[in-house]
Design an enzyme around this catalytic site. Structure first.
Site, PDB file in Angstrom:
ATOM      1  N   GLU A  58      -1.020   6.923 -15.440  1.00 17.46           N
ATOM      2  CA  GLU A  58       0.015   6.496 -16.360  1.00 17.46           C
ATOM      3  C   GLU A  58       0.389   5.079 -15.919  1.00 17.46           C
ATOM      4  OE1 GLU A  58       3.397   9.163 -16.393  1.00 17.46           O
ATOM      5  OE2 GLU A  58       4.410   7.821 -17.799  1.00 17.46           O
ATOM      6  N   ARG A 301      -3.601  17.557  -3.680  1.00 22.28           N
ATOM      7  CA  ARG A 301      -3.322  16.125  -3.623  1.00 22.28           C
ATOM      8  C   ARG A 301      -3.378  15.661  -2.178  1.00 22.28           C
ATOM      9  NH1 ARG A 301       0.516  14.901  -6.915  1.00 22.28           N
ATOM     10  NH2 ARG A 301       1.301  13.072  -5.852  1.00 22.28           N
ATOM     11  N   LYS A 311       5.907   7.569  -6.709  1.00 18.26           N
ATOM     12  CA  LYS A 311       6.095   6.272  -7.371  1.00 18.26           C
ATOM     13  C   LYS A 311       7.559   5.849  -7.333  1.00 18.26           C
ATOM     14  CE  LYS A 311       2.377   6.487 -10.799  1.00 18.26           C
ATOM     15  NZ  LYS A 311       2.101   6.946 -12.157  1.00 18.26           N
TER      16      LYS A 311
HETATM   17  P1  ATP Z   1       3.690  10.430 -12.091  1.00 17.58           P
HETATM   18  O1  ATP Z   1       4.798  11.137 -11.415  1.00 17.58           O
HETATM   19  O2  ATP Z   1       4.093   9.129 -12.674  1.00 17.58           O
HETATM   20  O3  ATP Z   1       2.851  11.281 -13.009  1.00 17.58           O
HETATM   21  P2  ATP Z   1       1.328  10.374 -10.471  1.00 17.58           P
HETATM   22  O4  ATP Z   1       1.261   9.996  -9.024  1.00 17.58           O
HETATM   23  O5  ATP Z   1       0.889  11.721 -10.882  1.00 17.58           O
HETATM   24  O6  ATP Z   1       2.784  10.048 -10.864  1.00 17.58           O
HETATM   25  P3  ATP Z   1      -0.503   9.305 -12.402  1.00 17.58           P
HETATM   26  O7  ATP Z   1      -0.614   7.911 -12.869  1.00 17.58           O
HETATM   27  O8  ATP Z   1      -0.172  10.338 -13.402  1.00 17.58           O
HETATM   28  O9  ATP Z   1       0.550   9.278 -11.241  1.00 17.58           O
HETATM   29  O10 ATP Z   1      -1.789   9.698 -11.578  1.00 17.58           O
HETATM   30  C1  ATP Z   1      -3.097   9.470 -12.017  1.00 17.58           C
HETATM   31  C2  ATP Z   1      -4.014  10.467 -11.375  1.00 17.58           C
HETATM   32  O11 ATP Z   1      -3.953  10.379  -9.955  1.00 17.58           O
HETATM   33  C3  ATP Z   1      -3.649  11.887 -11.740  1.00 17.58           C
HETATM   34  O12 ATP Z   1      -4.831  12.577 -12.115  1.00 17.58           O
HETATM   35  C4  ATP Z   1      -3.072  12.453 -10.482  1.00 17.58           C
HETATM   36  O13 ATP Z   1      -3.308  13.832 -10.371  1.00 17.58           O
HETATM   37  C5  ATP Z   1      -3.794  11.655  -9.391  1.00 17.58           C
HETATM   38  N1  ATP Z   1      -2.990  11.580  -8.186  1.00 17.58           N
HETATM   39  C6  ATP Z   1      -1.742  11.100  -8.071  1.00 17.58           C
HETATM   40  N2  ATP Z   1      -1.289  11.245  -6.812  1.00 17.58           N
HETATM   41  C7  ATP Z   1      -2.290  11.811  -6.087  1.00 17.58           C
HETATM   42  C8  ATP Z   1      -2.435  12.229  -4.728  1.00 17.58           C
HETATM   43  N3  ATP Z   1      -1.463  12.066  -3.838  1.00 17.58           N
HETATM   44  N4  ATP Z   1      -3.610  12.769  -4.354  1.00 17.58           N
HETATM   45  C9  ATP Z   1      -4.607  12.920  -5.246  1.00 17.58           C
HETATM   46  N5  ATP Z   1      -4.529  12.571  -6.539  1.00 17.58           N
HETATM   47  C10 ATP Z   1      -3.385  12.034  -6.974  1.00 17.58           C
END
Ligand code: ATP
Ligand code: MG
Length: 601
Positions: A58, A301, A311
């Site tokens: 996002e 994760r 974030k």
């Molecule tokens: P938000 O709370 O804004 O959704 P987010 O960290 O999930 O934050 P995204 O931009 O939605 O951010 O993440 C993009 C991709 O990265 C998603 O598929 C998410 O699952 C993955 N991702 C985010 N954080 C991690 C993490 N700590 N480990 C592995 N994958 C992650």
């Protein structure tokens, strides 16, 4: 219980050529699934690869090390199975999204070594950079379809009533009084929502998965919202829309439209999978997609010790001025790691080494640092830097004289050449290389005490010297060390090894040294899990995470280019800061020390 692990050495090397195959891959449960699908022909479609993944950020913040895991996984899987990985922006929330984030995310993905441009069948190039907002027309048409089939309705409850009627984990929800409103009525209101006739929050479009969905044990199945009114300007679609699709609705549809085969996401989306499957199967009946449908798989994760990856918390560090920006070298963002001096190869190696599983755990920061040392050790040129300078005076060395000393650029790579630097009467050495009263086992400079002579120390690549005394200022601080040198002891000359000394230190000539700002970075937090268990992460900041010193470097270092990395002997790995270095005047960041020296409080 969370656990911490430090991982074993890998048996493979990563490649940073864009999307190029990595040899000898370790297996994991996702590769096992893909292997099975390959064997069964599950995703075989004419003219398309049988593995299509996507990385769906996002655009509401900067990418961090957790995203790197997802990027390496998605792009890596596509690379290893001759498939494709799309970069797709999930840009459905106009209020929080900005072009700045889109740009930095693209930049970070490319810097990590991946690309979304693939050769096309006709010899051209296919660009697989996508935006969920490109599908707004289709998403809207599908919503009308769902309404027409009785699978969605417009709810006009207040937000409070809707929340109250949703129930909770222990209590089933209650049907909305609008749930059985005629389909034509829902359709008309939905069209009027789109036409801008209502204010934000007045109505919302919800899915109706089954008659008794409001009592589903899975909260995500209780008539999830799929469209809401938002009178907001969108970065890409401008003011064309005042209704926006919800993430849980947009994401599966975008996957299906892009012919994704394996939709990989983190474990918290496991409970969203039933809706993902229901939505796609329902729309597939309406002929919206080419089959087979994408399948969602969840993995754990990345939780990395000594950092935060939320974030919101990262933004707070930036906005409160605790760090200098998103790319502050202490930040776990990709831009921060890059500025700190991390290499894409080290991050890829780390992501391979931690693997993917379905169980939550913590990875220790030392694992990431270990990957970095492993990557840099064979390739970083060596250099000399004195970080905490103390003057050394060779009293029997003629004033004005200077001799060249040489040293290999890399001890194991003679092909990298040699470097030269002068020795002169006055040098800079490290403060810690002198002790007025030496402790047991200390082999560096110590003055004569009673009838015991001062210690003998080799000036690396130069001469053997013997300490004769020292000077102190009025505060009792040692400001200079005096030595005599042995003219027949120069390194590399015949007879030099007649001198057996235990101390061997680095130094630079005071006459020619390059004075430079060096930033000694350490971990940002003192606590391994600064935001776990309700801890206030801002109270756990490491006050010593950044120390700025004025160092003296061997003169050749004035040619260091921004982003160029070195091993400063005995100190660690350093990089010329990509932002603050200028021609002839590099500023250095410590990337990591030579050994794991971090002591947790
Ligand atoms: P938000 O709370 O804004 O959704 P987010 O960290 O999930 O934050 P995204 O931009 O939605 O951010 O993440 C993009 C991709 O990265 C998603 O598929 C998410 O699952 C993955 N991702 C985010 N954080 C991690 C993490 N700590 N480990 C592995 N994958 C992650
Ligand atoms: Mg997310």
């Amino acid at each position: 219980m969370p656990f911490t692990r430090t991982l074993a050495k890998p048996t493979f090397q990563m490649s940073n050529e864009k999307n190029s195959p990595a040899p000898a891959l370790p297996s994991n449960f996702l590769r096992a699934i893909v292997d099975h699908d390959q064997a069964a022909g599950t995703h075989v479609r004419a003219g398309m690869p049988s593995v299509i993944t996507r990385f769906p950020p996002e655009p509401n913040g900067y990418l961090h090390i957790g995203h790197a895991k997802s990027i390496c996984l998605n792009f890596g899987l596509a690379r290893d199975y001759q498939g494709r990985c799309n970069l797709r922006f999930d840009d459905t929330n106009p209020a929080k999204e900005e072009q700045e984030y889109v740009d930095t995310i693209i930049d970070s993905v490319k810097w990590l070594g991946f690309d979304y441009d693939y050769p096309s069948a006709d010899g051209g190039v296919e660009h697989h950079l996508h935006y969920a907002s490109d599908y707004f027309d289709q998403l809207y048409a599908m919503a009308e379809y769902l309404i027409g089939k009785g699978y969605a309705y417009v709810d006009s409850q207040s937000a409070d009533d809707m929340a109250a009627n949703r129930g909770n984990f222990n209590t089933p929800g209650k049907n909305s009084p609008f749930r059985d409103r005629p389909r034509e009525e829902s359709l008309q209101i939905f069209r009027d929502m789109k036409a801008g006739k209502y204010a934000d929050g007045e109505h919302i479009l919800r899915a109706k998965i089954s008659e008794d969905a409001m009592s589903s044990p899975n909260m995500n199945m209780r008539d999830p919202a799929i469209y809401r009114i938002r009178h907001a300007h969108h970065v890409r679609t401008g003011d064309a829309w005042c209704i926006y699709p919800m993430y849980d609705y947009t994401h599966p549809i975008s996957d299906a439209l892009e012919n994704i085969t394996h939709s990989l996401c983190t474990l918290e989306f496991q409970d969203h999978r039933p809706f993902y499957d229901w939505l796609l199967e329902t729309l597939a009946e309406g002929g919206f997609f080419t089959l087979p449908l994408p399948r969602q798989y969840e993995f754990s994760r990345l939780n990395l010790t000594y950092v935060v990856t939320s974030k919101r918390k990262l933004r707070q560090l930036v906005e409160d001025g605790i760090v200098s920006g998103w790319d502050d070298p202490r930040m776990p963002t990709i831009v921060g790691l890059r500025r700190r001096g991390y290499t894409p190869e080290a991050i890829q190696l780390f992501c391979e080494r931690i693997g993917v599983t379905k169980s939550d755990g913590w990875i220790d920061m030392s694992t990431l640092e270990g990957c970095l040392r492993e990557d840099l050790d064979p390739k970083a040129p060596r250099a000399t830097a004195v970080l905490r300078p103390l003057k050394l005076i060779i009293d029997n060395y003629p004033e004005g004289q200077s001799e060249e000393c040489t040293s290999p650029v890399h001890p194991h790579h003679p092909e990298m050449g040699v470097r030269t630097f002068p020795i002169t009467r006055e040098l800079w050495i490290e403060e810690e290389d002198f002790m007025e009263v030496p402790s047991k086992g200390y082999f560096r400079y110590a003055p004569p005490i009673d009838d015991k002579p001062g210690s003998r120390v080799r000036l690396r690549h130069g001469y053997v010297t013997e300490c004769t005394g020292f000077d102190k200022d009025e505060n009792g601080k040692v400001v200079a060390v005096h030595v005599n040198y042995f003219p027949d002891s120069k390194s590399g000359t015949p007879g030099s090894d007649n001198y057996k000394v235990k101390g061997n230190i680095h130094w630079v000539s005071a006459a020619t040294a390059l004075q430079a700002e060096v930033r000694l970075f350490d971990r940002l937090f003192t606590d391994a899990q600064p935001d776990a268990g309700g801890k206030e992460f801002l109270s756990l900041l490491n006050p010593n995470a950044k120390e700025v010193v004025t160092a003296y470097l061997e003169p050749g270092m004035s040619a260091a280019q921004p982003d160029q990395r070195f091993q400063f002997e005995r100190h660690g790995y350093f990089v010329a800061d990509r932002v603050d270095s200028s021609a002839g005047k590099p500023v250095f960041n410590r990337i990591v020390t030579l050994k794991d020296s971090f002591v947790a409080k």
